[in-house]
Design a protein around this motif. Sequence first.
Motif, PDB file in Angstrom:
ATOM      1  N   TRP A  10       5.049   0.521 -21.044  1.00 33.29           N
ATOM      2  CA  TRP A  10       4.755   1.757 -21.732  1.00 33.29           C
ATOM      3  C   TRP A  10       5.506   2.985 -21.219  1.00 33.29           C
ATOM      4  CZ3 TRP A  10       1.157   2.908 -25.475  1.00 33.29           C
ATOM      5  CH2 TRP A  10       0.719   4.206 -25.526  1.00 33.29           C
ATOM      6  N   ASN A  90       1.833  -4.346 -28.006  1.00 34.44           N
ATOM      7  CA  ASN A  90       1.164  -3.606 -26.949  1.00 34.44           C
ATOM      8  C   ASN A  90      -0.307  -4.005 -26.969  1.00 34.44           C
ATOM      9  OD1 ASN A  90       3.089  -2.106 -25.581  1.00 34.44           O
ATOM     10  ND2 ASN A  90       3.117  -0.488 -27.126  1.00 34.44           N
ATOM     11  N   CYS A 147       4.808   3.470 -32.994  1.00 33.36           N
ATOM     12  CA  CYS A 147       4.322   3.565 -31.612  1.00 33.36           C
ATOM     13  C   CYS A 147       4.850   4.840 -30.972  1.00 33.36           C
ATOM     14  CB  CYS A 147       4.763   2.344 -30.810  1.00 33.36           C
ATOM     15  SG  CYS A 147       4.346   2.440 -29.045  1.00 33.36           S
ATOM     16  N   VAL A 148       4.077   5.406 -30.068  1.00 35.60           N
ATOM     17  CA  VAL A 148       4.481   6.625 -29.352  1.00 35.60           C
ATOM     18  C   VAL A 148       5.741   6.383 -28.510  1.00 35.60           C
ATOM     19  CG1 VAL A 148       3.104   6.277 -27.239  1.00 35.60           C
ATOM     20  CG2 VAL A 148       3.481   8.596 -28.101  1.00 35.60           C
ATOM     21  N   GLU A 149       6.029   5.109 -28.225  1.00 33.15           N
ATOM     22  CA  GLU A 149       7.239   4.767 -27.466  1.00 33.15           C
ATOM     23  C   GLU A 149       8.513   4.832 -28.306  1.00 33.15           C
ATOM     24  OE1 GLU A 149       5.295   1.364 -24.547  1.00 33.15           O
ATOM     25  OE2 GLU A 149       5.705   0.907 -26.641  1.00 33.15           O
ATOM     26  N   GLY A 244       0.640   4.628 -32.499  1.00 31.38           N
ATOM     27  CA  GLY A 244      -0.008   3.315 -32.491  1.00 31.38           C
ATOM     28  C   GLY A 244      -1.172   3.176 -31.536  1.00 31.38           C
ATOM     29  N   PHE A 245      -1.186   3.932 -30.447  1.00 28.59           N
ATOM     30  CA  PHE A 245      -2.264   3.723 -29.467  1.00 28.59           C
ATOM     31  C   PHE A 245      -3.636   4.102 -30.019  1.00 28.59           C
ATOM     32  CE2 PHE A 245      -0.618   7.973 -28.281  1.00 28.59           C
ATOM     33  CZ  PHE A 245      -1.776   8.728 -28.178  1.00 28.59           C
TER      34      PHE A 245
END
Length: 319
Positions: A10, A90, A147-149, A244-245
């Motif tokens: 992450w 994840n 996703c935040v990534e 996404g989290f």
Amino acid sequence: MAFIQIPKGWHLPDHAVTPEHMYMNRRRFMQAMGIAGASTILGAGCAIAEDEFVVEVPPSLPGLYPAARNEKYTVTRELTREKVAARYNNFYEFTTNKGKVHELTDKFEVHPWQIEISGFVEKSGTYDLDDLLKRFPLEERVYRFRCVEAWAMTVPWTGFPMKALIDYVQPTSAAKYVRMVTFHRPEQAPGIKAQSWYPWPYFEGLTMAEATNELTLLATGIYGHAMPKQHGAPIRLVAPWKYGFKSIKSIVKIEFTKQQPPTFWNELAPAEYDFWANVNPDVPHPRWSQATERLIGTMARVPTQRYNGYGEYVAHLYG
Ligand SMILES: Nc1nc2c(c(=O)[nH]1)N[C@H]1C(S)=C(S)[C@@H](COP(=O)(O)O)O[C@H]1N2
Ligand SMILES: [Mo]
């Protein structure tokens, strides 16, 4: 032949995260080479034919899948290939290594499954998921997922609007938020012990307006069948305008609260992950840009859209 280190999870800028095509054939390559260690992968440029990976699908009630697609929710992007999405996950309860989540879910039992409904709600109690699935008709919706990534996928979820469940259990007027919690079974999910410093079980929350928004789905399937464990079987949230989290997996508890509930990533790193987590290309993560995103399964990088492209449905929620 070059080997590179597998990045750990992450807390990495997207450009440092291993492209999933390198994960794809890693297991087979390592078998072929007789390599036992887990810290090396095949570098780019060494081609090996597509492997025989099979997506394992847990059993489900007969007649549920595939559900009819709701054509209102389609997107112009190409679908992510199923075998790419199923090996790029994840799910920290299993491992922080995206390519290995699917290998570590064998002990995870997803049937039968109960969900506890509690807090400011008329019909509190423990519900069996199979019973809920007889009550709420399933539909398929293709959503973008960001996703935040800074990676993204496009997948066909099967599920029912969270609003249907909320209308059924009747929260009282005191309910302002919905708090959701994931299962907590260290003996079935090795990441819980391996990452013992995390505040398990995973927890998330939405406002009532967000939870009852037409986009907010409780998904029990993907790609026309029941949800594989690595994607959050047997039931997970999908809130496609948020990072996404927020889309918490394998939900066992839904609580209606007066106060804004704490959330897992906000508790861990409040400067990096806020409660709202609405996709926004103009607000960089403290450690990387959010202006673009990489479509997993391809090398394509595309501009990120405000609310992940769902502004017409949700912008009014945020003034
Ligand atoms: N319980 C739980 N839910 C979770 C996570 C997690 O680690 N545990 N990861 C989140 C993150 S960061 C993302 S991007 C998505 C990933 O969903 P996918 O693996 O189905 O693509 O699940 C979310 N839900
Ligand atoms: Mo994520």
